[in-house]
Design a protein around this motif. Sequence first.
Motif, mmCIF file in Angstrom:
data_model
loop_
_atom_site.group_PDB
_atom_site.id
_atom_site.type_symbol
_atom_site.label_atom_id
_atom_site.label_comp_id
_atom_site.label_asym_id
_atom_site.label_seq_id
_atom_site.Cartn_x
_atom_site.Cartn_y
_atom_site.Cartn_z
ATOM 1 N N UNK A 140 0.010 4.112 1.139
ATOM 2 C CA UNK A 140 -0.196 4.865 2.368
ATOM 3 C C UNK A 140 -1.662 5.066 2.663
ATOM 4 N N UNK A 141 -2.058 4.937 3.910
ATOM 5 C CA UNK A 141 -1.292 4.402 5.025
ATOM 6 C C UNK A 141 -0.656 3.060 4.664
ATOM 7 N N UNK A 142 0.610 2.931 5.014
ATOM 8 C CA UNK A 142 1.425 1.843 4.490
ATOM 9 C C UNK A 142 1.805 0.845 5.583
ATOM 10 N N UNK A 143 2.470 -0.202 5.140
ATOM 11 C CA UNK A 143 2.906 -1.265 6.044
ATOM 12 C C UNK A 143 3.751 -0.712 7.185
ATOM 13 N N UNK A 159 2.352 8.530 7.389
ATOM 14 C CA UNK A 159 1.739 7.242 7.063
ATOM 15 C C UNK A 159 2.437 6.430 5.978
ATOM 16 N N UNK A 187 0.832 -1.206 0.000
ATOM 17 C CA UNK A 187 0.000 0.000 0.000
ATOM 18 C C UNK A 187 0.873 1.266 0.000
#
Lengths: 360, 360
Positions: free
Chosen positions: A10-13, A195, A8
């Motif tokens: 964002x919001x990311x891992x 994020x 992803x």
Amino acid sequence: MSRAYNFCAGPAALPTAVLEQAQQEILDFQGKGLSIMEMSHRDKVFVDIAEKAEQDLRDLMGISDDYAVLFLQGGASTQFAMVPMNLLGEGETADYINTGQWSKKAIKEAGRYGKINVAASSEDSHFTTVPPQESWKLSANPAYLHYCPNETIGGLEYSFIPEVGETPLVADMSSTILSRPVDVNRFGMIYAGAQKNIGPAGLTLVIIRKDLLGKAGAHVPAMLNYQTHADNGSMYNTPPTYAWYLAGLVFEWLKKQGGVANMAEINQRKAEKLYGFIDGSDFYSNPVEKISRSWMNVPFVLADDALDKTFLAEADAAGLLNLKGHRSVGGMRASIYNAVPEAAVDALIAFMADFEKRNG
Amino acid sequence: MSRAYNFCAGPAALPTAVLEQAQQEILDFQGKGLSIMEMSHRDKVFVDIAEKAEQDLRDLMGISDDYAVLFLQGGASTQFAMVPMNLLGEGETADYINTGQWSKKAIKEAGRYGKINVAASSEDSHFTTVPPQESWKLSANPAYLHYCPNETIGGLEYSFIPEVGETPLVADMSSTILSRPVDVNRFGMIYAGAQKNIGPAGLTLVIIRKDLLGKAGAHVPAMLNYQTHADNGSMYNTPPTYAWYLAGLVFEWLKKQGGVANMAEINQRKAEKLYGFIDGSDFYSNPVEKISRSWMNVPFVLADDALDKTFLAEADAAGLLNLKGHRSVGGMRASIYNAVPEAAVDALIAFMADFEKRNG
């Protein structure tokens, strides 16, 4: 509990180890009988967490005492307003470089507050290039120069830090901060939404040279004045304490990984593997000029976009999540931030190779 | 894991059941392989969570479609600027009632943006009273009237909703929202920082009548314009997704408790018990006029303030946390929001009685 590979944008891992620690502490922080979320921001327990997070960030990025570090709210989109409201004086001009959708948003918002000069743009190449600095048409005496070192949507990253002499350089580092070492002393100000490489959404970091503080006029809201937050250790009002705590856990995790220099090695390797695979295929392609390809966001398209939906569905089923490109550009995008392990990139490449074999 | 009784004024106690659910889901939300924190705000999974949270809040408070509900950042302190920036037109006057430190901050910030008329103040009584509405000196045609229905620091709560005819009534409900039923239709706008009765710090709720949208001038930052957020379902930029999710869990929990009417019964009982005990003692006292005593924040002092430190240390050791009064006023304060169970108040009273016996 099973954790997929999460690409992803964002919001990311977040690092699994960080979430595991948060999980363990969420109801009772270190035997105190309450959650970090349930504690005053002025409680010594939280103040210690907050100060350690700031110090760890200073260590990781090599931020000197010449700079204030602020933990704010509102995202980069609020910074698009705060930068000119704080740094662009009456009658002054600010220079902006336009290299993608986030640059454009910053430029549009800044236009409310004073004269903006777009000194260079790569819109003609559909933002697949960074305009060489020799071509920039800078103002005579700009209040600052703003640019976005990594464009999350286009996957375009500057291979250089602009040389602007005494002009304060302002950078939206939302999607590249902490991914590689950077000489903070070359910047007047750096900002980043949390994020992507820092923590959860709802926290925004600002690193600002202290001599740039105190320039906002009386019409600027207290909450949008950097001076307010610098004077109050980012506690003029209640800060987003839980996000700050989580960011602190991420900074600790980065230190344990060997710091930003080590992350840069891993990030470069991850990116080179993925671009190398894409370039070696006629089935996949990435449009960005090689020198300006992002280490963090790797957009790619399939030669036959009729296969996009199948690709995404099968990737998802294989535990490779959130590979869909931004809604404004389509195609695919693999965001491979610090918390995305090299094994995730290996798994993605293996999946892409297999998908090509079956559909190419 | 052990959970103490937490009387913090904010960030405040959250329901244990909410934190337990968050703990269970933090690494892997419902088998999706990632945390809510690691998910795009445009992911259907998060959009469903966000929409359900809004609907649950609408159900709990009886908010009609005439109102937009916004999930923002920046705390009430940002609202102190946003309210006049959005609602106070050129040449207009806004009326404010001054009943404590939060009112004062709102008044001070509003002064940057236009003409402010302080229509009434209880500063002379050290904010232990609410000025009766008959005494208010309202403007001829104010843009709005702003008040703070519950002053967190002073423990002062209005026993009435002001009658202001067609004037939009704007309320900072940070520390009283969801503590009792309120007729939203009597307000032009309600706002609240989340960190008392809603969720973690870093989320701010705004409930605004739709006809009040769209009045901000071109100089107002996009992020400080209510219209921007209303037009984009609070997703103009990345919202504080995890805080939004947690607020949703709190709303679900409130529904399970029987909604706001039921909470009001419990809250009234909690408050009456504690005030009753204080009033029955010569050792403790509360200075606020009886009709205006807050159900949420109960400040009290010891007859002998030399005992304050001992009181706080012993309370802490007994698992009764964060009873210290605000740094600006001293003494004690028990904040007894929705998530503070009646058993906590009973335990506090038992401790106070015992402390009095040993020290009175």
